[in-house]
Design a protein around this motif. Structure first.
Motif, short mmCIF file in Angstrom:
data_model
loop_
_atom_site.label_atom_id
_atom_site.label_comp_id
_atom_site.label_asym_id
_atom_site.label_seq_id
_atom_site.Cartn_x
_atom_site.Cartn_y
_atom_site.Cartn_z
N GLU A 1 63.17 20.16 8.39
CA GLU A 1 62.09 19.98 7.44
C GLU A 1 60.82 19.48 8.14
N ALA A 2 60.97 18.59 9.12
CA ALA A 2 59.83 18.08 9.88
C ALA A 2 59.19 19.19 10.69
N VAL A 3 60.01 20.08 11.24
CA VAL A 3 59.49 21.20 12.04
C VAL A 3 58.70 22.15 11.14
N GLU A 4 59.15 22.33 9.94
CA GLU A 4 58.45 23.22 9.02
C GLU A 4 57.05 22.70 8.68
N LYS A 5 56.86 21.39 8.67
CA LYS A 5 55.56 20.82 8.31
C LYS A 5 54.72 20.46 9.53
N TYR A 6 55.13 20.88 10.72
CA TYR A 6 54.41 20.57 11.95
C TYR A 6 52.96 21.07 11.88
N ASP A 7 52.75 22.31 11.48
CA ASP A 7 51.40 22.87 11.40
C ASP A 7 50.53 22.09 10.41
N GLU A 8 51.13 21.66 9.31
CA GLU A 8 50.39 20.89 8.32
C GLU A 8 49.96 19.53 8.88
N VAL A 9 50.86 18.89 9.64
CA VAL A 9 50.55 17.59 10.26
C VAL A 9 49.44 17.75 11.28
N VAL A 10 49.49 18.78 12.10
CA VAL A 10 48.44 19.03 13.10
C VAL A 10 47.12 19.29 12.40
N HIS A 11 47.15 20.06 11.35
CA HIS A 11 45.92 20.34 10.60
C HIS A 11 45.34 19.04 10.03
#
Length: 108
Positions: A1-11
């Motif tokens: 689940e954390a990997v799926e939101k990686y792009d969102e966190v970077v953004h």
């Protein structure tokens, strides 16, 4: 689940960096505007003080002229562009001039 939101966190991190830069720029602009306003205010105060001093010196100059004999004669007679002043009023002006205008030492 954390990997799926990686792009969102970077953004979100990039957005936070941009916000920080914007706030920093606004802060610098505000500081510049405050300094400019303070300089302008101090210049206005200085000009007001100069104006007051100029007025005081002009009044002193006029009053000092009342201590000169030829000026007194002109006002006593109402001649040479001077208005007529009764001796009593002229004496008041002369005494006031002596009180408010310091004696000048011409040697200095």
């Amino acid at each position: 689940e954390a990997v799926e939101k990686y792009d969102e966190v970077v953004h979100n991190l990039e957005f936070a960096k941009e916000l920080q830069k914007t706030f920093s720029g606004l802060s610098q602009d505000l500081l510049k505007a405050q300094k400019k306003a303070q300089r302008r205010e101090s210049l206005l105060k200085l000009e007001a003080e100069k104006k007051k001093l100029r007025t005081i010196l002009q009044v002193q100059y006029v009053l000092q002229n009342f201590t000169q004999e030829h000026v007194q004669k002109d006002f006593k007679g109402g001649v040479n562009g001077a208005i007529y002043l009764p001796s009593k009023e002229l004496d008041y002006l002369i005494r006031f001039a002596k009180l408010t205008c310091p004696e000048r030492n011409e040697n200095l």
